[in-house]
Design a protein around this motif. Structure first.
Motif, PDB file in Angstrom:
ATOM      1  N   ARG A 202       0.803  -1.216   0.000  1.00  0.00           N
ATOM      2  CA  ARG A 202       0.000   0.000   0.000  1.00  0.00           C
ATOM      3  C   ARG A 202       0.841   1.273   0.000  1.00  0.00           C
ATOM      4  N   GLY A 203       2.117   1.140   0.341  1.00  0.00           N
ATOM      5  CA  GLY A 203       2.967   2.314   0.413  1.00  0.00           C
ATOM      6  C   GLY A 203       3.178   2.769   1.840  1.00  0.00           C
ATOM      7  N   MET A 204       4.293   3.446   2.084  1.00  0.00           N
ATOM      8  CA  MET A 204       4.608   3.977   3.398  1.00  0.00           C
ATOM      9  C   MET A 204       3.571   5.036   3.773  1.00  0.00           C
ATOM     10  N   LYS A 205       2.822   4.754   4.859  1.00  0.00           N
ATOM     11  CA  LYS A 205       1.716   5.615   5.287  1.00  0.00           C
ATOM     12  C   LYS A 205       0.716   5.821   4.146  1.00  0.00           C
ATOM     13  N   GLY A 206       0.548   4.777   3.335  1.00  0.00           N
ATOM     14  CA  GLY A 206      -0.369   4.847   2.205  1.00  0.00           C
ATOM     15  C   GLY A 206       0.146   5.693   1.059  1.00  0.00           C
ATOM     16  N   LEU A 207       1.451   5.943   1.034  1.00  0.00           N
ATOM     17  CA  LEU A 207       2.025   6.848   0.025  1.00  0.00           C
ATOM     18  C   LEU A 207       3.069   6.105  -0.822  1.00  0.00           C
ATOM     19  N   GLY A 208       4.355   6.353  -0.607  1.00  0.00           N
ATOM     20  CA  GLY A 208       5.385   5.837  -1.505  1.00  0.00           C
ATOM     21  C   GLY A 208       5.522   4.323  -1.487  1.00  0.00           C
ATOM     22  N   GLN A 209       5.415   3.700  -2.673  1.00  0.00           N
ATOM     23  CA  GLN A 209       5.619   2.268  -2.850  1.00  0.00           C
ATOM     24  C   GLN A 209       7.024   2.083  -3.439  1.00  0.00           C
ATOM     25  N   VAL A 210       8.009   2.272  -2.573  1.00  0.00           N
ATOM     26  CA  VAL A 210       9.394   2.447  -3.008  1.00  0.00           C
ATOM     27  C   VAL A 210       9.934   1.242  -3.756  1.00  0.00           C
ATOM     28  N   LEU A 211       9.734   0.054  -3.213  1.00  0.00           N
ATOM     29  CA  LEU A 211      10.325  -1.129  -3.824  1.00  0.00           C
ATOM     30  C   LEU A 211       9.716  -1.422  -5.188  1.00  0.00           C
ATOM     31  N   LYS A 212       8.434  -1.122  -5.352  1.00  0.00           N
ATOM     32  CA  LYS A 212       7.812  -1.314  -6.664  1.00  0.00           C
ATOM     33  C   LYS A 212       8.399  -0.355  -7.691  1.00  0.00           C
ATOM     34  N   SER A 213       8.611   0.882  -7.266  1.00  0.00           N
ATOM     35  CA  SER A 213       9.195   1.859  -8.188  1.00  0.00           C
ATOM     36  C   SER A 213      10.619   1.481  -8.563  1.00  0.00           C
ATOM     37  N   PHE A 214      11.376   1.008  -7.596  1.00  0.00           N
ATOM     38  CA  PHE A 214      12.747   0.567  -7.891  1.00  0.00           C
ATOM     39  C   PHE A 214      12.729  -0.608  -8.865  1.00  0.00           C
ATOM     40  N   ARG A 215      11.810  -1.535  -8.649  1.00  0.00           N
ATOM     41  CA  ARG A 215      11.677  -2.701  -9.532  1.00  0.00           C
ATOM     42  C   ARG A 215      11.316  -2.299 -10.956  1.00  0.00           C
ATOM     43  N   ASP A 216      10.451  -1.309 -11.087  1.00  0.00           N
ATOM     44  CA  ASP A 216       9.862  -0.999 -12.389  1.00  0.00           C
ATOM     45  C   ASP A 216      10.612   0.048 -13.194  1.00  0.00           C
ATOM     46  N   THR A 217      11.541   0.773 -12.575  1.00  0.00           N
ATOM     47  CA  THR A 217      12.195   1.861 -13.304  1.00  0.00           C
ATOM     48  C   THR A 217      13.115   1.326 -14.402  1.00  0.00           C
ATOM     49  N   PRO A 218      13.181   2.023 -15.541  1.00  0.00           N
ATOM     50  CA  PRO A 218      14.109   1.619 -16.613  1.00  0.00           C
ATOM     51  C   PRO A 218      15.472   2.283 -16.488  1.00  0.00           C
ATOM     52  N   VAL A 219      15.708   3.001 -15.406  1.00  0.00           N
ATOM     53  CA  VAL A 219      16.929   3.794 -15.285  1.00  0.00           C
ATOM     54  C   VAL A 219      18.176   2.906 -15.319  1.00  0.00           C
TER      55      VAL A 219
END
Length: 282
Positions: free
Chosen positions: A241-258
């Motif tokens: 759900r994200g930290m305090k319902g906000l940032g879903q950090v690990l998903k963003s790290f997984r999905d980024t093409p950087v």
């Protein structure tokens, strides 16, 4: 809802730079008797004898075997801090992980010795995660490893929901380490159990932090036994759900093409090259 709670006791003990084996075994036993619901006991880095590569032993050593007997007799998981391990001509700063059957399920060698001060200690090359059945996956890092965010991220990439982090800090930078622990926990959405020593070996202030960056407990500078209960379903919820319902950090790290240039094979940084050699300041 699935129940994945787990009781841990972190022992922030007043330790000398001496042979502490009997003291550690007594405190482990006393802790389990006082808190029978505790399923894992964790000690601080180099709790056994303190600093000094002259203390290195090949593993399994008689001391490690004594810890194994204690874990088996008490029916607990035991992470007895770390000890210097002799392997051929090398010495490592190594943390064994012992299960309730008294078996060593893994040994983690500190990847980043505290150079240039922790002299004569080689760098480990492998990460360690282990599973507690019906509870979750745990990872191990040691003290200075935490200053390198890649180490914590690697453990959560490998599935760690809890990171056991023995440390031995007797210097002025303990407050900065507490900031790193909190930041590492919230950016990796995991529990971190950071156990320091007191007395001659350290300045205390052990800290337990949860997956939203919340401080479960921060110890004083004196000796403390810190029993607490983890809720690993909270890790699942926060990551989903994200930290305090906000940032879903690990998903963003997984999905980024950087693309990260520092991880290219044979990568060289002109900026880092200008820093000069790693040596004690004069």
């Amino acid at each position: 809802m699935k129940n994945r709670t787990f009781g841990i006791a972190a022992l922030q003990l007043r330790l000398d730079e001496a042979d502490n084996l009997e003291l550690l075994l007594q405190r482990i036993q006393k802790t389990k008797l006082r808190y029978p619901w505790v399923q894992m006991i964790v000690l601080s880095e180099l709790a056994l004898r303190g600093v000094g590569v002259q203390h290195a032993r090949e593993l399994p050593s008689p001391e490690e075997q004594a810890f194994c007997r204690s874990a088996r007799e008490l029916g607990i998981w035991l992470v007895p801090g770390s000890m210097y391990e002799k392997c051929g001509s090398s010495v490592f700063n190594t943390t064994p992980v012992i299960n309730p059957d008294g078996e060593v399920v893994g040994r983690y060698r500190k990847i980043y010795p505290f150079l240039p001060y922790e002299r004569g200690v080689a760098s480990g090359g492998q990460f360690l995660v282990f599973d507690v059945p019906d509870v979750g996956r745990f990872g191990v890092s040691i003290c200075y490893d935490m200053w390198f965010p890649e180490t914590t991220r690697a453990l959560t990439w490998l599935g760690a929901e809890v990171i056991i982090h023995p440390t031995k800090t007797d210097t002025i930078d303990r407050r900065d380490e507490l900031a790193i622990v909190r930041a590492s926990a919230v950016t990796n959405q995991c529990y971190i159990v950071d156990v320091n020593s007191a007395g001659a070996q350290g300045v205390g202030r052990s800290i337990i932090v949860g997956p939203e960056g919340e401080t479960v407990h921060e110890a004083s500078v004196e000796e403390e036994v810190i029993p607490f209960e983890l809720d690993l379903e909270k890790v699942t919820r926060v990551r989903e759900r994200g930290m305090k319902g906000l940032g879903q950090v690990l998903k963003s790290f997984r999905d980024t093409p950087v693309h990260y240039p520092q991880y290219d094979e044979n990568a060289v940084s002109p900026a880092y090259a200008q820093l000069g050699p790693l040596k004690v300041p004069e």
